[in-house]
Design a protein around this motif. Structure first.
Motif, PDB file in Angstrom:
ATOM      1  N   ARG A 395     -63.930 -19.248  29.419  1.00  0.00           N
ATOM      2  CA  ARG A 395     -62.598 -19.463  28.842  1.00  0.00           C
ATOM      3  C   ARG A 395     -62.381 -18.504  27.685  1.00  0.00           C
ATOM      4  O   ARG A 395     -63.247 -18.338  26.826  1.00  0.00           O
ATOM      5  N   THR A 403     -52.119 -20.318  29.576  1.00  0.00           N
ATOM      6  CA  THR A 403     -51.814 -21.467  28.736  1.00  0.00           C
ATOM      7  C   THR A 403     -50.354 -21.850  28.934  1.00  0.00           C
ATOM      8  O   THR A 403     -49.513 -21.004  29.231  1.00  0.00           O
ATOM      9  N   THR A 404     -50.063 -23.110  28.778  1.00  0.00           N
ATOM     10  CA  THR A 404     -48.683 -23.583  28.945  1.00  0.00           C
ATOM     11  C   THR A 404     -47.928 -23.622  27.629  1.00  0.00           C
ATOM     12  O   THR A 404     -46.713 -23.793  27.621  1.00  0.00           O
ATOM     13  N   GLU A 409     -52.634 -22.417  21.109  1.00  0.00           N
ATOM     14  CA  GLU A 409     -52.792 -23.815  21.522  1.00  0.00           C
ATOM     15  C   GLU A 409     -53.869 -23.891  22.604  1.00  0.00           C
ATOM     16  O   GLU A 409     -53.563 -24.033  23.794  1.00  0.00           O
ATOM     17  N   PRO A 410     -55.153 -23.764  22.231  1.00  0.00           N
ATOM     18  CA  PRO A 410     -56.221 -23.721  23.239  1.00  0.00           C
ATOM     19  C   PRO A 410     -56.319 -24.971  24.087  1.00  0.00           C
ATOM     20  O   PRO A 410     -56.842 -24.927  25.194  1.00  0.00           O
ATOM     21  N   SER A 412     -53.998 -26.226  25.642  1.00  0.00           N
ATOM     22  CA  SER A 412     -53.107 -26.081  26.794  1.00  0.00           C
ATOM     23  C   SER A 412     -53.614 -25.046  27.794  1.00  0.00           C
ATOM     24  O   SER A 412     -52.937 -24.745  28.771  1.00  0.00           O
ATOM     25  N   ASN A 413     -54.808 -24.507  27.555  1.00  0.00           N
ATOM     26  CA  ASN A 413     -55.415 -23.551  28.478  1.00  0.00           C
ATOM     27  C   ASN A 413     -55.789 -24.274  29.772  1.00  0.00           C
ATOM     28  O   ASN A 413     -56.536 -25.263  29.746  1.00  0.00           O
ATOM     29  N   ARG A 414     -55.292 -23.793  30.908  1.00  0.00           N
ATOM     30  CA  ARG A 414     -55.529 -24.497  32.178  1.00  0.00           C
ATOM     31  C   ARG A 414     -56.963 -24.342  32.675  1.00  0.00           C
ATOM     32  O   ARG A 414     -57.366 -25.004  33.626  1.00  0.00           O
TER      33      ARG A 414
END
Length: 529
Positions: A395, A403-404, A409-410, A412-414
């Motif tokens: 990652r 990310t969304t 904003e880690p 929100s990392n898919r």
């Protein structure tokens, strides 16, 4: 006249590679070729750009009255004029080639490589390796059909089957809208590397890097014919006879949505001394076709068959290494070739749906979800649960693509979701509703925060390793594994952190920086493979 005809219809010659008797160099076009090529490239560029802007151009033409009878006649005249200019430039370029000694030599070698006489063809194909030219004219080196006498049964996932199941009459209008949306804008946004515009802009860079790989790394280019009739462009660097132990292992690389094997993630395993096989998705570089899931599956399946049957690597000596969206073909291959050595995924997501929705206007959410599910269902989470071997996820801490909510904003990392899905499937007694909040906290934290969590829960890595290994040896290492059913809540948290730590590494980088060699190591597994 026969030679002139071959010069007109032949492929563009890019480079003459380095040999023992000469230095490598770009093919020097004469002034006639250069002028004609500029005209042809300008027309191609405008056509490609108009494809991207087709919805806007259609509106402009409609407002200006070009969709009436007289307007269509005017547009037809413009099209004919462009066609005449294109044809004249095409012929002029051929005349220019006719006066080039290098091109005449090349075109004769290319013609001989297709000779009916086997000996002549084989000798000419060896000589042909010294040239870099348009891939459509490259002879086919391997065919999927040659090693698969019948239709091969391939594993599928339920989501992929469901995505093609909308055939009810009332869904036809929605299907038409979905088709138009995906085949105009959607596919090009998801796979910009398949657009002629990006291929044109990167052409010089791809030629230069391909030349370096061939001349400095002894890479071999090959054309593979897939089950569905597409041609896949590949580069192979053989280290199997080197003193480096890694050279006996093949790393098969799958690139991102704007990545090419000439300039992509092949660099990392090459630096580590592995044998490396790179390929371009359908529509990328020299590969033909369009990058939809069925053609991508056929592409990676053919590449795997090529690696096994022609390059001579057994599946248990093949590592599947992918960057970003390249995780989809590699996970599909892992599902269908479960005996491979391992899978390493760099900056890969769990499902394309949340990413697609987050990048588009909110009012289009319903249509985006329907279109993606029907045509672009890249659900890596389903695939990874169908592969029983070692997996390492990498990652990127400042990833801005998968990310969304943005790179800051880690949580929100898919890639987080891919890890949680994998661990929940493989170790359901450990990673479940009771421990997932702790792992989400761990994934949202920075390096210092993760170390604090590790120490605060007093995780003993050696003890966790020994207990899981003992269980696997006693009960077999099949997933889902029921290890952990008798442990307390605090003990489960320790094991959950241990498993997350073993399955995911963190690279302090954005999405597109090259991956350091140190991350390319054998993934952890309960029992040593």
């Amino acid at each position: 006249m026969a030679t002139l005809y071959r010069c007109i219809t032949g492929p563009k010659l890019f480079r003459i590679h380095k040999t023992e008797n000469r230095q490598g160099r770009l093919h020097q076009n004469n002034i006639v070729e250069v002028g004609a090529d500029k005209v042809l490239n300008t027309i191609k560029f405008c056509f490609s750009l108009s494809t991207w802007l087709s919805p806007i151009l259609a509106g402009i033409l409609y407002k200006r009255g070009y969709f009436c009878h007289e307007g269509l006649i005017t547009l037809s005249k413009y099209a004919i004029s462009v066609g005449v200019v294109y044809s004249l430039a095409y012929i002029t370029r051929g005349v220019g080639r006719w006066y080039s000694p290098d091109y005449i030599t090349f075109i004769n070698v290319l013609l001989a490589s297709n000779s009916a006489q086997k000996t002549v063809a084989e000798q000419s194909r060896k000589l042909l390796k010294a040239y870099d030219f348009e891939f459509w004219a490259w002879p086919v080196d391997f065919r999927w059909a040659d090693v698969n006498s019948g239709a091969k049964e391939k594993k599928m996932v339920e989501g992929a089957r469901a995505s093609r199941a909308r055939n009810l009459p009332f869904s036809i209008p929605c299907n038409i809208i979905n088709y138009l949306l995906v085949h105009t804008v959607g596919r090009r946004m998801l796979y910009p590397g398949s657009t002629s515009l990006l291929n044109y802009l990167l052409e010089a860079t791809l030629i230069q890097n391909r030349g370096k790989l061939i001349e400095e790394k002894s890479a071999v280019r090959a054309k593979l014919r897939t089950e569905d009739g597409n041609d896949i462009d590949t580069l192979f660097v053989d280290r199997s006879k080197s003193s480096n132990q890694n050279g006996r292992t093949l790393v098969l690389c799958s690139e991102g949505n704007a990545g090419f094997c000439e300039i992509g993630c092949m660099v990392t395993p090459l630096e580590a001394g592995y044998s490396v096989l790179g390929w371009n998705h359908p529509g990328f570089g020299g590969s033909t076709g369009v990058p939809f899931p069925p053609s991508i599956q056929c592409g990676i399946d053919t590449v795997m068959q090529y690696a096994i049957h022609q390059l001579g690597f057994t599946p248990d000596n093949i590592i599947l290494f992918a960057w970003s969206i390249g995780g989809y073909p590699n996970l599909w291959a892992a599902m269908n070739y479960p005996e491979i050595k391992s899978v390493i995924l760099d900056a890969t997501f769990d499902d394309i749906m949340p990413l697609a929705v987050s990048k588009m206007p909110e009012f289009l959410n319903g249509r985006i979800q329907s279109s993606v599910k029907q045509y672009l269902n890249l659900n890596n989470a389903e695939l990874i649960c169908r592969y029983p071997g070692p997996v390492l996820l990498i990652r990127r801490a400042r990833d801005e693509i998968i990310t969304t909510m943005g790179p800051m904003e880690p949580h929100s990392n898919r890639g987080n979701n891919l890890l949680l899905t994998l661990l929940n499937y493989r170790y359901p007694r450990i990673v479940n509703t009771s421990t997932i909040p702790l792992l989400e906290h761990w994934l949202a934290a920075d390096q210092t925060g993760r170390e604090v969590l590790w120490s605060s829960h007093e995780v003993d890595a050696d003890l966790c390793q020994d207990l899981i290994q003992m269980y696997a040896e006693e009960h077999s290492c099949q997933f889902p594994m029921q290890f952990g059913e008798d442990y307390s809540s605090e003990e489960l948290k320790k094991f959950a952190l241990f498993l997350a730590y073993r399955h995911m590494e963190h690279f302090d980088s954005t999405h597109c920086n090259p991956l350091p060699v140190s991350f390319l190591h054998p993934p952890w597994f309960p029992i040593k493979k």
